[in-house]
Design a protein around this motif. Structure first.
Motif, short mmCIF file in Angstrom:
data_model
loop_
_atom_site.label_atom_id
_atom_site.label_comp_id
_atom_site.label_asym_id
_atom_site.label_seq_id
_atom_site.Cartn_x
_atom_site.Cartn_y
_atom_site.Cartn_z
N UNK A 8 0.80 -1.22 0.00
CA UNK A 8 0.00 0.00 0.00
C UNK A 8 0.82 1.26 0.00
N UNK A 9 2.15 1.12 -0.14
CA UNK A 9 3.04 2.28 -0.10
C UNK A 9 2.84 3.08 1.18
N UNK A 30 6.08 4.72 2.64
CA UNK A 30 6.53 5.86 1.81
C UNK A 30 5.62 7.06 2.05
N UNK A 37 11.20 5.91 -1.80
CA UNK A 37 10.40 5.01 -2.62
C UNK A 37 11.17 3.95 -3.42
N UNK A 38 12.37 3.51 -2.99
CA UNK A 38 13.04 2.48 -3.79
C UNK A 38 12.37 1.11 -3.66
N UNK A 55 9.21 0.53 -4.11
CA UNK A 55 7.91 0.54 -4.79
C UNK A 55 7.64 -0.79 -5.52
N UNK A 56 6.53 -1.43 -5.15
CA UNK A 56 6.11 -2.65 -5.83
C UNK A 56 6.87 -3.89 -5.45
N UNK A 57 7.81 -3.81 -4.47
CA UNK A 57 8.59 -5.00 -4.12
C UNK A 57 7.76 -6.07 -3.40
N UNK A 73 4.88 -6.88 -4.45
CA UNK A 73 3.85 -7.22 -5.43
C UNK A 73 4.42 -7.97 -6.62
N UNK A 74 5.75 -8.30 -6.58
CA UNK A 74 6.41 -8.82 -7.78
C UNK A 74 5.74 -10.09 -8.33
N UNK A 114 2.37 -9.09 -9.79
CA UNK A 114 2.54 -8.27 -10.98
C UNK A 114 2.99 -9.10 -12.17
N UNK A 115 3.91 -10.05 -11.92
CA UNK A 115 4.37 -10.91 -13.00
C UNK A 115 3.25 -11.85 -13.45
N UNK A 173 14.52 -8.29 -9.50
CA UNK A 173 13.97 -6.95 -9.22
C UNK A 173 14.48 -6.44 -7.86
N UNK A 199 16.96 -3.02 -7.30
CA UNK A 199 16.61 -1.82 -6.53
C UNK A 199 17.79 -1.31 -5.70
#
Lengths: 180, 174
Positions: free
Chosen positions: B90-91, B94, B123-124, B126-128, B130-131, B134-135, B152, B156
């Motif tokens: 959910x970020x 950050x 924000x480094x 971001x999306x880690x 969710x990999x 996301x894939x 990924x 980062x």
């Protein structure tokens, strides 16, 4: 008794501080987000699913020459029209070896446009707005716009670099995996 | 003439329909995603501002946030492969760090030139978190996920600090 009153005042003061902040953001930001999101939702509906898919196939080419297609053009368009998290579905047009790099590039672009295009990821607006609202209250709207544009542009550079680095790392790990 | 009127009417109808639907989606999003999050952040901001806790944390972050090296260090910490998937969801992290740093920019405690690199330094990750999802959305094979997650995460560690440095350079003249 006095202590109790002081405590009560302090207690409610905490929530009043939060409420003041909430109201400032609600009045200052939310109407703009609603109008922008409505406009972009409509534009995306007019572009249509089919054209977006054709573009995905077009941009998913192999080879070093097409690096900016894969990790710049494709993620930017994907994030812009499909938004977080559906943007990652555009990875399906790419060969397997590029998919992690594409994901990395796309997911890294869900925040840099927020200053200009808040519709791409409204649930995570404060990754941008936390710092941005502080900057705006100290320096005004022009500086804020400057910051928004720079965030967007640096975001473009960063996702291209991420795509390239992650593509290399994926290739290296794939070799190791195959050797093991 | 009649054909023209019919197609004109149709076009207008679909225009209005699309815009209306777009507005409905926008308001839905605001209602379901943005306002609850605002409420959540408001409580945290209230506690931070009302009790002085925020000043404490912000002061702790200030040395990191006020120099380029500090921001690079911050991005390295947040980008550590063991931390980044934890900090991702959910970020939230950050967004909270961003809001705290925002108060420092509002009071001009931090220089304006730090704002752009700070946006990348928080924000480094971001999306880690969710990999794999996301894939999977990109219809990746399980083997790709196996290779892609560490690729990924390690990427980062390299690109997180690079992003901060690029942002620092790009903030020139602000």
């Amino acid at each position: 008794m006095d202590a109790l009153v002081a405590f009560a005042e302090g207690f409610i003061g905490v929530f009043k501080a939060g409420a003041d902040w909430w109201w400032a953001v609600f009045v200052g930001i939310v109407p703009l987000v609603v109008v922008l999101m409505t406009a972009f939702n409509a534009i995306i509906a007019w572009i249509g699913q089919e054209r977006i898919e054709n573009f995905g196939k077009f941009a998913s080419r192999e080879g070093v020459m097409y690096l900016p297609f894969r990790y710049l053009l494709l993620p930017v368009v994907a994030v812009f029209v499909l938004t977080n998290p559906m943007a990652y579905t555009m990875g399906r047009f790419l060969p397997e070896k590029y998919k992690p790099a594409f994901y990395d590039a796309a997911v890294s672009f869900v925040h840099p446009p927020l200053g200009i295009l808040p519709h791409v990821n409204p649930g995570e607006l404060f990754v941008w707005l936390g710092i941005a609202s502080g900057v705006e209250s100290a320096y005004g709207a022009t500086v804020l716009a400057d910051l928004a544009v720079r965030y967007f542009l640096v975001g473009l550079v960063v996702i291209l670099i991420r795509g390239i680095v992650t593509e290399r790392l994926t290739a290296m790990m794939w070799k190791k995996e195959a050797a093991a | 003439m009649r054909n023209f009127l019919v197609s004109f009417g149709r076009a207008m109808g679909s225009l209005v329909g699309t815009l209306y639907q777009a507005g409905r989606e926008a308001v839905d999003q605001v209602w379901k995603n943005i306002l609850p999050f605002l409420a959540f952040v408001a409580v945290i901001v209230g506690i931070m501002n009302g009790t002085g806790l925020g000043t404490l944390i912000a002061n702790a972050l200030r040395p990191l946030a006020s120099s380029p090296i500090g921001l690079v260090v911050l991005s390295l910490i947040i980008g550590l492969p063991v931390l980044s998937p934890l900090l991702g969801p959910g970020a939230v992290i950050a967004q909270i760090i961003g809001t705290l740093l925002g108060t420092l920019f509002a009071s001009k405690t931090l220089p304006l030139s730090s704002a752009l690199p700070a946006l990348f330094a928080i924000n480094p990750q971001v999306g880690c978190d969710f990999i794999p999802v996301g894939l999977a959305l990109g219809e990746a094979e399980p083997e790709t996920v196996e290779v892609g997650v560490p690729a990924v995460l390690f990427s980062r560690l390299i690109t997180g600090p690079i992003a901060v440095i690029i942002a620092w350079v790009a903030a020139a003249g602000m």
